[in-house]
Design an enzyme around this catalytic site. Structure first.
Site, mmCIF file in Angstrom:
data_model
loop_
_atom_site.group_PDB
_atom_site.id
_atom_site.type_symbol
_atom_site.label_atom_id
_atom_site.label_comp_id
_atom_site.label_asym_id
_atom_site.label_seq_id
_atom_site.Cartn_x
_atom_site.Cartn_y
_atom_site.Cartn_z
ATOM 1 N N ASP A 1 15.872 57.302 14.585
ATOM 2 C CA ASP A 1 16.760 58.340 15.112
ATOM 3 C C ASP A 1 16.383 59.711 14.555
ATOM 4 O O ASP A 1 15.744 59.823 13.510
ATOM 5 C CB ASP A 1 18.223 58.032 14.761
ATOM 6 C CG ASP A 1 18.454 57.982 13.264
ATOM 7 O OD1 ASP A 1 17.579 57.453 12.544
ATOM 8 O OD2 ASP A 1 19.511 58.466 12.804
ATOM 9 N N GLU A 2 16.804 60.730 15.239
ATOM 10 C CA GLU A 2 16.729 62.129 14.776
ATOM 11 C C GLU A 2 15.346 62.499 14.225
ATOM 12 O O GLU A 2 15.232 63.192 13.212
ATOM 13 C CB GLU A 2 17.824 62.392 13.732
ATOM 14 C CG GLU A 2 19.212 62.251 14.330
ATOM 15 C CD GLU A 2 20.330 62.373 13.321
ATOM 16 O OE1 GLU A 2 21.392 62.895 13.697
ATOM 17 O OE2 GLU A 2 20.165 61.931 12.168
#
Length: 511
Positions: A314-315
């Site tokens: 993620d991210e």
């Protein structure tokens, strides 16, 4: 009027908790007949298997301090409490509980089912059974039959030990709380920008240096391999499977700070104690990156008997899309090489998920249709989905703007909001069979101790557990909030501090 489990009246409870007061709601509850009373002469009878005896000993350890009774665990005898393994329509985790004047019998096909049946039995007893000193009783179990199987096989809770470090004993305390509500996965977020929390022999500075701090600049900490094995063992004794996560290619500053060679420019950044995200990335073009990933996954897989290994994903804002796809194409086969199944945050669907991989969705109700469709397309192509929508089940979201702990980037998440949705219909275009279950993440940017964890997890966690266990047909907020309120006295007995949401009729839950 429902039977009472309440601390309001000074007299001991005279009637048993009704069968339909359980959280998560059982598949069926048919009351009838006389209650069973646990007395000084009660024994716990188990089949010959080691697993059944272990569940029996677990039950005895819960009941002995509060009842003051010996409650021997035996293999022969009649009456009392019986834990019985037998073939039947129970699946891997279901059970049947039969209660009457002469005893209580819990029947299951697998030991996990016996264990979940024991959690139901606990809730059928007065809340004072959870105390660690002798209580007056009486210890009545309502007569009737509960038959129960879970809706989903993945009923998880994630604990972020990277932003703030939690000790082995603190993790064990949370495991015990999860077990009460039939949670069966403990996802441990073991690495992030602020701290690396697991010893890796081939890269020792990850733990000793990368684990030496936390958000706010505290001392941090890490688990030795023996510590981690003890967490895994303890979780298994409560029928939870540990799912370890090494987040990559982003959320990696602790690793980058520990080894300069992992950086594209060969310069190690300083340790990080803030809370911003998205600034770090492993160097996708360097071969040493994949040596590093191979070593970490190999050592972690060897310590983890469970089927899954979470690779984050993620991210990764500092990683180009092309590099992200390249990285996931290289890393997912490494997970398979060491016998594990990939789990990743749903951004993994922006690459090509490996066969059998699971994508954990953490978007919002308002996440773009395009992003949701990307997850749905992967699901239609065989990728399983775990649902963790941040504005529903992120337990670190503030309840209201006045909540002293937690964050609010996904909004405020009161108890009703966290419960009142259907995992099976949440993401458009995802086939029902692709939904593997639900998981409640608890990120720890603002959480420093068990009291903080419990205040944010309770009372929302039991609702997420019910979404994972109970049938969609049983889902009803008005009835649920009354059952939830009845749990409060049990939390008090267990020393669990919780948020007294005005949405829940506290004090009326047992009336």
């Amino acid at each position: 009027m429902a039977a009472s489990v309440t601390g309001a009246a000074p007299a001991p409870q005279a009637s048993p908790t009704l069968l339909d007061r359980i959280v998560p709601a059982p598949a069926s509850a048919d009351p009838g007949g006389s209650p069973y009373r646990i007395t000084r002469g009660t024994h716990i009878r188990v089949d010959g298997s080691r697993e059944a005896r272990g569940v029996g000993e677990y039950l005895a350890k819960i009941l002995r301090p509060s009842t003051g009774y010996r409650l021997p665990v035996i293999a022969q005898g009649a009456g009392g409490i019986r834990l019985r393994l037998a073939e039947g329509p129970f699946g891997a985790e279901g059970y049947r509980l039969d209660s009457g004047r002469h005893g209580v019998t819990i029947t299951a096909s697998r030991p996990a089912g016996l264990f979940h049946g024991v959690q139901t039995l606990r809730q059928l007893l007065p809340a004072a059974v959870e105390k660690d000193s002798v209580q007056p009783g009486p210890w009545l179990v309502a007569g009737g039959t509960i038959t129960d199987t879970p809706r989903y096989g993945w009923r998880g809770a994630m604990l972020d030990v990277s932003r703030h470090f939690f000790t082995v004993d603190q993790v064990k305390r949370y495991i015990d709380q999860l077990a009460l509500y039939k949670i069966n996965k403990l996802h441990l977020h073991l690495s992030d920008d602020q701290g690396w929390r697991i010893a890796v022999d081939s890269w020792p500075r990850l733990a000793t240096y990368g684990g030496s701090t936390e958000v706010g600049g505290g001392p941090g900490g890490y688990y030795t391999k023996a510590d981690y094995k003890e967490i895994v063992r303890y979780a298994a004794s409560r029928y939870l499977e540990v799912v370890p996560e090494i987040d990559m290619p982003g959320h990696t500053n602790a690793a980058l700070a520990s080894y300069a060679d992992l950086n594209c420019d060969g310069v190690a950044p300083p340790l990080y104690t803030g809370t911003e995200v998205g600034f770090s990335s492993l160097c996708v073009g360097k071969e040493i990156t994949y040596d590093f990933v191979d070593d970490v996954i190999r050592e972690l897989a060897a310590l983890t008997p469970g089927r899954y290994l979470h690779i984050g994903g993620d991210e990764a804002h500092s990683t180009s899309h092309e590099d992200y796809v390249t990285f996931m194409d290289r890393v997912q086969p490494i997970v398979a090489k060491y016998g594990k199944t990939v789990v990743g945050w749903h951004q993994l669907t922006g690459a090509t998920p490996a066969k059998g991989a699971l994508a954990q969705y953490w978007g919002l109700d308002g996440t773009s249709a395009e992003e949701k469709e990307r997850v749905a397309k992967a699901a239609r192509n065989g990728t399983g989905v775990i649902l963790s929508p941040a504005d529903r089940v992120y337990l670190d979201m503030k309840y209201t703007k006045e909540t002293p702990l937690g964050l609010s980037w996904a909004g405020y998440v009161e108890v009703k909001r966290s419960y009142d949705w259907d995992p099976g219909a949440y993401l458009p275009g995802v086939p029902g069979g692709a939904v593997k279950g639900v998981e409640a993440p608890l990120w720890s940017e603002t959480l420093e101790n068990s009291g903080h964890v419990e205040f944010m997890a309770f009372p929302r966690l039991p609702g997420v557990a019910e979404l994972g266990w109970s049938s969609a047909a049983s889902h009803d907020w008005e009835r649920y909030k009354v059952r939830l309120a009845a749990q409060a006295e049990r939390w008090d007995a267990l020393g669990i501090g919780y948020y007294r949401s005005p949405q829940v009729p506290w004090g009326a839950g047992g009336q």
